[in-house]
Design a protein around this motif. Structure first.
Motif, mmCIF file in Angstrom:
data_model
loop_
_atom_site.group_PDB
_atom_site.id
_atom_site.type_symbol
_atom_site.label_atom_id
_atom_site.label_comp_id
_atom_site.label_asym_id
_atom_site.label_seq_id
_atom_site.Cartn_x
_atom_site.Cartn_y
_atom_site.Cartn_z
ATOM 1 N N ALA A 23 7.105 -3.556 -5.760
ATOM 2 C CA ALA A 23 5.718 -3.803 -5.034
ATOM 3 C C ALA A 23 5.239 -5.169 -5.427
ATOM 4 C CB ALA A 23 4.799 -3.095 -5.355
ATOM 5 N N MET A 24 5.810 -5.744 -6.679
ATOM 6 C CA MET A 24 5.947 -7.147 -7.238
ATOM 7 C C MET A 24 6.728 -7.769 -6.460
ATOM 8 S SD MET A 24 3.213 -7.680 -9.132
ATOM 9 C CE MET A 24 3.609 -9.332 -9.743
ATOM 10 N N ALA B 43 -4.285 5.317 3.597
ATOM 11 C CA ALA B 43 -3.016 5.797 4.559
ATOM 12 C C ALA B 43 -2.781 5.187 5.801
ATOM 13 C CB ALA B 43 -3.429 7.352 4.697
ATOM 14 N N GLY B 44 -4.129 4.533 6.352
ATOM 15 C CA GLY B 44 -3.857 4.001 7.690
ATOM 16 C C GLY B 44 -3.380 2.554 7.444
ATOM 17 N N LEU B 45 -3.578 1.952 6.271
ATOM 18 C CA LEU B 45 -3.176 0.771 5.906
ATOM 19 C C LEU B 45 -1.280 0.897 5.827
ATOM 20 C CD1 LEU B 45 -3.070 -2.395 5.489
ATOM 21 C CD2 LEU B 45 -3.829 -1.687 3.017
ATOM 22 N N ALA B 46 -0.990 1.776 5.026
ATOM 23 C CA ALA B 46 0.345 2.201 4.672
ATOM 24 C C ALA B 46 1.271 2.278 5.980
ATOM 25 C CB ALA B 46 0.521 3.204 3.567
ATOM 26 N N ASP B 47 0.437 3.048 6.900
ATOM 27 C CA ASP B 47 1.429 3.569 8.134
ATOM 28 C C ASP B 47 1.296 2.547 9.168
ATOM 29 O OD1 ASP B 47 1.646 6.021 6.917
ATOM 30 O OD2 ASP B 47 0.150 7.109 7.852
ATOM 31 N N SER B 48 0.393 1.447 9.057
ATOM 32 C CA SER B 48 0.376 0.369 10.074
ATOM 33 C C SER B 48 1.805 -0.520 10.250
ATOM 34 C CB SER B 48 -0.963 -0.485 9.859
ATOM 35 O OG SER B 48 -1.126 -1.550 10.984
ATOM 36 N N LYS B 49 2.070 -0.874 11.406
ATOM 37 C CA LYS B 49 3.201 -1.719 11.742
ATOM 38 C C LYS B 49 2.677 -2.971 11.894
ATOM 39 C CE LYS B 49 6.189 1.580 11.192
ATOM 40 N NZ LYS B 49 7.067 1.513 9.887
ATOM 41 N N ALA B 50 1.539 -3.164 12.363
ATOM 42 C CA ALA B 50 0.715 -4.421 12.497
ATOM 43 C C ALA B 50 -0.681 -4.398 12.077
ATOM 44 C CB ALA B 50 0.976 -4.815 14.114
ATOM 45 N N VAL B 51 -0.607 -4.579 10.873
ATOM 46 C CA VAL B 51 -2.041 -4.391 10.349
ATOM 47 C C VAL B 51 -3.244 -5.472 10.699
ATOM 48 C CG1 VAL B 51 -1.336 -3.388 8.364
ATOM 49 C CG2 VAL B 51 -1.599 -5.871 8.432
ATOM 50 N N ALA B 52 -2.745 -6.522 11.093
ATOM 51 C CA ALA B 52 -4.029 -7.510 11.349
ATOM 52 C C ALA B 52 -4.133 -7.530 12.832
ATOM 53 C CB ALA B 52 -3.153 -9.211 11.240
ATOM 54 N N ALA C 26 0.629 -1.242 -0.063
ATOM 55 C CA ALA C 26 0.089 -0.007 -0.052
ATOM 56 C C ALA C 26 0.759 1.462 0.054
ATOM 57 C CB ALA C 26 -1.212 0.056 1.183
ATOM 58 N N GLN C 27 1.797 1.379 0.816
ATOM 59 C CA GLN C 27 3.024 2.403 0.944
ATOM 60 C C GLN C 27 3.498 2.551 -0.395
ATOM 61 O OE1 GLN C 27 6.217 2.212 3.533
ATOM 62 N NE2 GLN C 27 6.110 4.043 4.227
ATOM 63 N N ILE C 28 3.977 1.592 -1.278
ATOM 64 C CA ILE C 28 4.739 1.503 -2.312
ATOM 65 C C ILE C 28 3.868 2.123 -3.742
ATOM 66 C CG2 ILE C 28 6.114 0.262 -4.028
ATOM 67 C CD1 ILE C 28 7.058 -1.578 -1.640
ATOM 68 N N THR C 29 2.597 1.354 -3.638
ATOM 69 C CA THR C 29 1.750 1.956 -4.797
ATOM 70 C C THR C 29 1.239 3.062 -4.368
ATOM 71 O OG1 THR C 29 -0.163 0.522 -3.981
ATOM 72 C CG2 THR C 29 1.365 -0.509 -5.340
ATOM 73 N N GLY C 30 0.804 3.631 -3.447
ATOM 74 C CA GLY C 30 -0.131 4.707 -3.058
ATOM 75 C C GLY C 30 -1.290 4.931 -3.910
ATOM 76 N N ASP C 31 -1.917 3.755 -4.278
ATOM 77 C CA ASP C 31 -3.062 3.833 -4.872
ATOM 78 C C ASP C 31 -4.024 2.589 -4.530
ATOM 79 O OD1 ASP C 31 -4.892 5.256 -7.411
ATOM 80 O OD2 ASP C 31 -4.820 3.162 -7.623
ATOM 81 N N PRO C 32 -5.238 2.764 -4.185
ATOM 82 C CA PRO C 32 -5.976 1.517 -3.854
ATOM 83 C C PRO C 32 -6.131 0.548 -5.020
ATOM 84 C CG PRO C 32 -7.546 3.324 -3.484
ATOM 85 C CD PRO C 32 -6.023 3.917 -3.899
ATOM 86 N N ALA D 71 -10.282 -6.121 2.757
ATOM 87 C CA ALA D 71 -10.837 -5.910 4.084
ATOM 88 C C ALA D 71 -10.129 -5.056 4.665
ATOM 89 C CB ALA D 71 -10.702 -7.239 5.005
ATOM 90 N N LEU D 72 -8.648 -5.294 4.829
ATOM 91 C CA LEU D 72 -7.870 -4.094 5.316
ATOM 92 C C LEU D 72 -7.683 -2.770 4.771
ATOM 93 C CD1 LEU D 72 -4.301 -6.322 5.586
ATOM 94 C CD2 LEU D 72 -6.017 -5.704 7.393
#
Length: 455
Positions: free
Chosen positions: A207-208, A264-273, A46-52, A256-257
């Motif tokens: 990303a790949m 933004a929240g997904l890209a910044d999270s350190k422990a998404v699950a 998410a951080q690398i692509t920057g687009d959902p 779901a994430l």
């Protein structure tokens, strides 16, 4: 290729038999692929692509490439079934020198490094449940490697039963995470519109690298091709079903994430699950997710051990200096010595890894360049064997030949380039060179030993 030697390990010697059911084979493949990576890489992608839109597209494309590669492997595995898997394919196409270097990389870095990394992930989560002191993570890592080695030494039936059970637990955990993401979707900040911005090609390649690292392991199906009930006909549906299930699960988890945290929240999270389940179900939800994540690492370690030991076994078949690993215990349905060698190397890497920085990123830098170069060679071996043996009966032929294997090979080449570029940016590209340099030295010593023995 050398024939399987007639050995006696004190019990019953032999060679692989068809003992695995289709369900167990699918569980092994799914268990290898769906590992601890899915709890970490979505945030990085998410951080690398920057687009959902591009984020989900990369995950879908990863499934497509994995399926293309799996179909190439299906042709090779059904035409040349062998416990050595892609080691065997490389030996047929390019000779024993190339296949030796690949087996060396798998034995010293790729499989054993994955086992060590996943053992630390397991230790991190289990330490939150049962704390064993200042070195708790390392202690749990050692314990899980030893325990799972013991399970696999009992035999393939015990290992496959454990694998099937753990895969069910693992998938249940991902369903738990997915439900949590959709439950808290109204709390997430809005994400940008799909495909509103396109990341540079270089970032898409990076990303790949992480996406296909998370898909990594589907190729290990080739190692159990000689042990699946139903013979060659069973391999293709097992591989296709496994990759399809994995792709669906990964897309659902990422949606779901994205729904629960926003881009933004997904890209910044350190422990998404843990974060998403904590929001949905409170503290106990986060703790339960910790157990699921530990089970996920546990599952991947077990599956990696199953196929990794068979790679060592195949290596021992063809090199007299390593013949001690070519002992197959027919009563247990497992290469006992190969398991012990693998366990010893994994424990050594656990000791080394304890002193290193972020193990996940280090493993990407360490293994990806070598892995993608050899996977490219496996793809090319399909073309080589079709050209060299045009009249050989092929129970399954890859569809849309040559376009499907070309797509796979081009992707492998690009990812090898991206992996080397990423490793160089982290000043770690030299590590792969050291590994292969050591493999060249080992190859020369094996050649000397073989020549001396044949005189």
């Amino acid at each position: 290729m050398a024939n399987i030697p007639d050995q006696n390990d004190g019990h019953t010697a032999g060679q692989p038999e068809k003992r695995l059911s289709a369900l167990s084979a699918v569980a092994i493949i799914v268990g290898i692929v769906i590992g601890a990576g899915i709890f970490k890489t979505p945030a990085m992608v998410a951080q690398i692509t920057g687009d959902p839109g591009w984020m989900l597209a990369v995950w879908a494309f990863g499934g497509l490439i994995s399926l293309a590669g799996a179909l190439c492997y299906a042709e090779l595995a059904t035409t040349y079934p062998h416990a050595g898997g892609d080691y065997h394919f490389l030996s047929l196409a390019f000779g024993q020198q190339v296949s030796f270097l690949y087996a060396w990389a798998k034995a010293t870095v790729i499989n054993t490094g994955s086992i060590a990394l996943l053992a630390f992930v397991f230790g991190e989560y289990m330490s939150k449940v049962v704390y064993l002191g200042p070195q708790s993570n390392a202690i749990w890592a050692v314990l899980i490697v030893v325990a799972l080695t013991a399970v696999n030494l009992v035999g393939i039936h015990a290992a496959a039963w454990v694998q099937t059970l753990l895969t069910v637990v693992e998938v249940t955990g991902l369903i738990f995470v997915s439900i949590a993401g959709f439950v808290v979707s109204n709390e997430a900040p809005p994400s940008p519109a799909l495909f509103s911005q396109t990341p540079p090609l270089g970032l898409m390649g990076l990303a790949m690298v992480f996406v296909l690292l998370t898909y990594g392991g589907w190729n290990e199906a080739a190692y159990i091709s000689a042990e699946v009930k139903g013979g060659r006909r069973a391999i293709v549906p097992i591989i296709v079903l496994s990759i399809s299930l994995i792709t669906i699960v990964y897309l659902i988890v990422n949606m779901a994430l994205l729904s629960g945290l926003g881009l933004a929240g997904l890209a910044d999270s350190k422990a998404v699950a843990s974060e998403i389940t904590g929001r949905a179900f409170g503290v106990w939800g986060a703790k339960a997710l910790g157990l699921f994540a530990a089970a996920s690492a546990f599952t991947s370690i077990n599956a990696t051990m199953i196929v990794g030991a068979r790679s060592n076994y195949a290596l021992g078949l063809n090199w007299p200096a390593l013949r001690f690993m070519a002992k197959w215990n027919a009563g247990r349905g497992s290469p006992v010595v190969a398991y012990l060698v693998q366990s010893s190397l994994s424990l050594a890497l656990v000791g080394i890894g304890f002193w290193q920085r972020d193990g996940f990123e280090v493993m990407v830098e360490f293994t990806a360049p070598v892995f993608w170069v050899f996977l490219l060679l496996v793809g090319l071996s399909l073309f080589v064997m079709r050209w060299r043996e045009p009249h050989t009966v092929r129970p399954f032929k890859v569809p849309l030949y040559p376009f499907t294997p070309i797509l796979f090979c081009v992707t492998c080449g690009y990812l090898a380039y991206s992996s080397v570029t990423y490793a160089a940016s982290q000043h770690a590209a030299h590590i792969s060179l050291w590994v292969m340099g050591a493999g060249c030295v080992a190859l020369v010593l094996n050649r000397i030993f073989t020549d001396a023995k044949n005189r």
